[in-house]
Design a protein around this motif. Structure first.
Motif, PDB file in Angstrom:
ATOM      1  N   ASP A  52      61.676  21.386  39.403  1.00 19.38           N
ATOM      2  CA  ASP A  52      63.031  21.161  38.886  1.00 19.38           C
ATOM      3  C   ASP A  52      63.485  22.331  38.016  1.00 19.38           C
ATOM      4  O   ASP A  52      64.631  22.774  38.102  1.00 19.38           O
ATOM      5  CB  ASP A  52      63.085  19.865  38.076  1.00 19.38           C
ATOM      6  CG  ASP A  52      62.988  18.631  38.950  1.00 19.38           C
ATOM      7  OD1 ASP A  52      63.165  18.745  40.177  1.00 19.38           O
ATOM      8  OD2 ASP A  52      62.720  17.540  38.394  1.00 19.38           O
ATOM      9  N   ALA A  53      62.593  22.823  37.160  1.00 17.53           N
ATOM     10  CA  ALA A  53      62.943  23.941  36.281  1.00 17.53           C
ATOM     11  C   ALA A  53      63.211  25.209  37.090  1.00 17.53           C
ATOM     12  O   ALA A  53      64.163  25.945  36.812  1.00 17.53           O
ATOM     13  CB  ALA A  53      61.826  24.181  35.271  1.00 17.53           C
ATOM     14  N   GLU A  54      62.391  25.463  38.094  1.00 12.72           N
ATOM     15  CA  GLU A  54      62.600  26.647  38.927  1.00 12.72           C
ATOM     16  C   GLU A  54      63.905  26.547  39.711  1.00 12.72           C
ATOM     17  O   GLU A  54      64.630  27.528  39.858  1.00 12.72           O
ATOM     18  CB  GLU A  54      61.412  26.832  39.866  1.00 12.72           C
ATOM     19  CG  GLU A  54      60.157  27.266  39.136  1.00 12.72           C
ATOM     20  CD  GLU A  54      58.898  27.150  39.977  1.00 12.72           C
ATOM     21  OE1 GLU A  54      58.999  26.783  41.170  1.00 12.72           O
ATOM     22  OE2 GLU A  54      57.822  27.420  39.436  1.00 12.72           O
ATOM     23  N   ALA A  60      70.984  28.977  38.077  1.00 10.90           N
ATOM     24  CA  ALA A  60      71.650  29.583  36.917  1.00 10.90           C
ATOM     25  C   ALA A  60      71.696  31.103  37.029  1.00 10.90           C
ATOM     26  O   ALA A  60      72.635  31.745  36.547  1.00 10.90           O
ATOM     27  CB  ALA A  60      70.935  29.170  35.639  1.00 10.90           C
ATOM     28  N   ALA A  61      70.705  31.700  37.663  1.00 14.22           N
ATOM     29  CA  ALA A  61      70.682  33.161  37.806  1.00 14.22           C
ATOM     30  C   ALA A  61      71.751  33.667  38.759  1.00 14.22           C
ATOM     31  O   ALA A  61      71.983  34.868  38.846  1.00 14.22           O
ATOM     32  CB  ALA A  61      69.309  33.611  38.282  1.00 14.22           C
ATOM     33  N   GLN A  62      72.403  32.756  39.454  1.00 17.46           N
ATOM     34  CA  GLN A  62      73.478  33.155  40.361  1.00 17.46           C
ATOM     35  C   GLN A  62      74.859  32.884  39.778  1.00 17.46           C
ATOM     36  O   GLN A  62      75.864  33.041  40.467  1.00 17.46           O
ATOM     37  CB  GLN A  62      73.307  32.428  41.685  1.00 17.46           C
ATOM     38  CG  GLN A  62      72.031  32.819  42.374  1.00 17.46           C
ATOM     39  CD  GLN A  62      71.829  32.076  43.671  1.00 17.46           C
ATOM     40  OE1 GLN A  62      72.763  31.526  44.234  1.00 17.46           O
ATOM     41  NE2 GLN A  62      70.607  32.074  44.149  1.00 17.46           N
ATOM     42  N   ALA A  63      74.913  32.498  38.513  1.00 16.83           N
ATOM     43  CA  ALA A  63      76.200  32.245  37.856  1.00 16.83           C
ATOM     44  C   ALA A  63      76.764  33.574  37.376  1.00 16.83           C
ATOM     45  O   ALA A  63      76.457  34.054  36.291  1.00 16.83           O
ATOM     46  CB  ALA A  63      76.014  31.288  36.678  1.00 16.83           C
ATOM     47  N   VAL A  89      72.112  24.646  34.385  1.00 21.36           N
ATOM     48  CA  VAL A  89      70.783  24.136  34.011  1.00 21.36           C
ATOM     49  C   VAL A  89      70.882  22.689  33.542  1.00 21.36           C
ATOM     50  O   VAL A  89      70.104  21.825  33.960  1.00 21.36           O
ATOM     51  CB  VAL A  89      70.134  25.034  32.931  1.00 21.36           C
ATOM     52  CG1 VAL A  89      68.949  24.351  32.285  1.00 21.36           C
ATOM     53  CG2 VAL A  89      69.715  26.358  33.538  1.00 21.36           C
ATOM     54  N   ASP A  90      71.839  22.407  32.668  1.00 19.96           N
ATOM     55  CA  ASP A  90      72.003  21.038  32.172  1.00 19.96           C
ATOM     56  C   ASP A  90      72.337  20.065  33.297  1.00 19.96           C
ATOM     57  O   ASP A  90      71.821  18.945  33.343  1.00 19.96           O
ATOM     58  CB  ASP A  90      73.081  20.991  31.093  1.00 19.96           C
ATOM     59  CG  ASP A  90      72.640  21.649  29.805  1.00 19.96           C
ATOM     60  OD1 ASP A  90      71.408  21.787  29.601  1.00 19.96           O
ATOM     61  OD2 ASP A  90      73.506  22.034  28.999  1.00 19.96           O
ATOM     62  N   GLN A  91      73.193  20.494  34.207  1.00 18.37           N
ATOM     63  CA  GLN A  91      73.574  19.618  35.325  1.00 18.37           C
ATOM     64  C   GLN A  91      72.373  19.332  36.228  1.00 18.37           C
ATOM     65  O   GLN A  91      72.152  18.203  36.639  1.00 18.37           O
ATOM     66  CB  GLN A  91      74.688  20.265  36.136  1.00 18.37           C
ATOM     67  CG  GLN A  91      75.097  19.445  37.342  1.00 18.37           C
ATOM     68  CD  GLN A  91      76.053  20.199  38.246  1.00 18.37           C
ATOM     69  OE1 GLN A  91      76.263  21.392  38.074  1.00 18.37           O
ATOM     70  NE2 GLN A  91      76.610  19.491  39.198  1.00 18.37           N
ATOM     71  N   ALA A 102      58.116  10.003  34.860  1.00 20.94           N
ATOM     72  CA  ALA A 102      58.683  11.018  33.972  1.00 20.94           C
ATOM     73  C   ALA A 102      59.976  10.507  33.353  1.00 20.94           C
ATOM     74  O   ALA A 102      60.772   9.843  33.983  1.00 20.94           O
ATOM     75  CB  ALA A 102      58.947  12.301  34.746  1.00 20.94           C
ATOM     76  N   SER A 103      60.166  10.835  32.094  1.00 20.54           N
ATOM     77  CA  SER A 103      61.401  10.442  31.428  1.00 20.54           C
ATOM     78  C   SER A 103      61.737  11.472  30.363  1.00 20.54           C
ATOM     79  O   SER A 103      60.876  12.191  29.881  1.00 20.54           O
ATOM     80  CB  SER A 103      61.257   9.066  30.780  1.00 20.54           C
ATOM     81  OG  SER A 103      60.293   9.127  29.747  1.00 20.54           O
ATOM     82  N   GLY A 104      62.983  11.527  30.002  1.00 18.03           N
ATOM     83  CA  GLY A 104      63.405  12.379  28.908  1.00 18.03           C
ATOM     84  C   GLY A 104      63.211  13.859  29.163  1.00 18.03           C
ATOM     85  O   GLY A 104      62.628  14.544  28.339  1.00 18.03           O
ATOM     86  N   VAL A 105      63.704  14.362  30.284  1.00 15.24           N
ATOM     87  CA  VAL A 105      63.608  15.793  30.553  1.00 15.24           C
ATOM     88  C   VAL A 105      64.553  16.510  29.609  1.00 15.24           C
ATOM     89  O   VAL A 105      65.741  16.240  29.586  1.00 15.24           O
ATOM     90  CB  VAL A 105      63.957  16.108  32.022  1.00 15.24           C
ATOM     91  CG1 VAL A 105      63.941  17.595  32.277  1.00 15.24           C
ATOM     92  CG2 VAL A 105      63.005  15.392  32.953  1.00 15.24           C
ATOM     93  N   THR A 106      64.005  17.423  28.803  1.00 14.15           N
ATOM     94  CA  THR A 106      64.820  18.171  27.847  1.00 14.15           C
ATOM     95  C   THR A 106      64.550  19.658  27.980  1.00 14.15           C
ATOM     96  O   THR A 106      63.439  20.070  28.327  1.00 14.15           O
ATOM     97  CB  THR A 106      64.521  17.750  26.396  1.00 14.15           C
ATOM     98  OG1 THR A 106      63.135  17.961  26.128  1.00 14.15           O
ATOM     99  CG2 THR A 106      64.869  16.301  26.150  1.00 14.15           C
ATOM    100  N   VAL A 107      65.562  20.443  27.685  1.00 19.36           N
ATOM    101  CA  VAL A 107      65.422  21.890  27.673  1.00 19.36           C
ATOM    102  C   VAL A 107      64.991  22.285  26.264  1.00 19.36           C
ATOM    103  O   VAL A 107      65.755  22.164  25.312  1.00 19.36           O
ATOM    104  CB  VAL A 107      66.741  22.588  28.063  1.00 19.36           C
ATOM    105  CG1 VAL A 107      66.592  24.090  27.992  1.00 19.36           C
ATOM    106  CG2 VAL A 107      67.177  22.152  29.448  1.00 19.36           C
ATOM    107  N   ALA A 108      63.747  22.727  26.131  1.00 19.55           N
ATOM    108  CA  ALA A 108      63.223  23.086  24.816  1.00 19.55           C
ATOM    109  C   ALA A 108      63.682  24.478  24.393  1.00 19.55           C
ATOM    110  O   ALA A 108      63.889  24.722  23.205  1.00 19.55           O
ATOM    111  CB  ALA A 108      61.698  23.016  24.824  1.00 19.55           C
TER     112      ALA A 108
END
Length: 152
Positions: A52-54, A60-63, A89-91, A102-108
């Motif tokens: 998911d992160a990748e 995002a690298a194409q924005a 990334v947030d979307q 899994a729960s609570g995926v957050t961007v640290a």
């Protein structure tokens, strides 16, 4: 009259020995299966979080920063719009999660430069058998991902 060379030994009663061995091995085997299951759940959830992160960081690298792209006279790399990259990334990371544990995926951590995006993502994973061993069943899992502008 002849005497036997050996005297017969008394008959030993071995009944129940296999049952005792089985009763001793069953908890050990069940414990190994439970620990293996928890490790497998943890590994697969971490791998899914990394995917998911990748996915998010590649999108995002194409924005592209279109204003900088259209007003620049010489282009040697695709300039990134960091605000749009963060929104992507947030979307991607807040979409409905299909995984049960899994729960609570957050961007640290989110870092964006003119040509690259990197992030660190955290999630909490519920282990199915950890509570049976007196261990907290929720575990934090984290992973990093990075991508750079496709045009260099």
């Amino acid at each position: 009259m002849t005497t036997p060379l050996t005297t017969p030994s008394p008959i030993r009663d071995d009944r129940g020995t296999v049952m005792m061995l089985t009763l001793g091995l069953v908890p050990i085997i069940a414990g190994l299966i439970a620990v293996g299951t928890d490790a497998a759940v943890l590994f697969t959830q971490r791998r899914a979080l990394a995917a998911d992160a990748e996915s998010a960081v590649l999108a995002a690298a194409q924005a592209a920063d279109l204003e900088a792209l259209y007003t620049s006279r010489q282009i040697d790399s695709l300039p990134l719009d960091c605000r749009a990259a963060r929104a992507i990334v947030d979307q991607r990371l807040t979409k409905p999660n299909l995984r049960q544990q899994a729960s609570g995926v957050t961007v640290a951590d989110f870092r964006c430069t003119a040509t690259s995006v990197s992030l660190r993502v955290r999630s909490r994973v519920e282990l199915p058998f950890a509570s049976h061993f007196g261990v907290d069943p929720t575990v934090d899992v984290a992973t990093d991902a990075a991508a750079s502008s496709p045009l260099r």
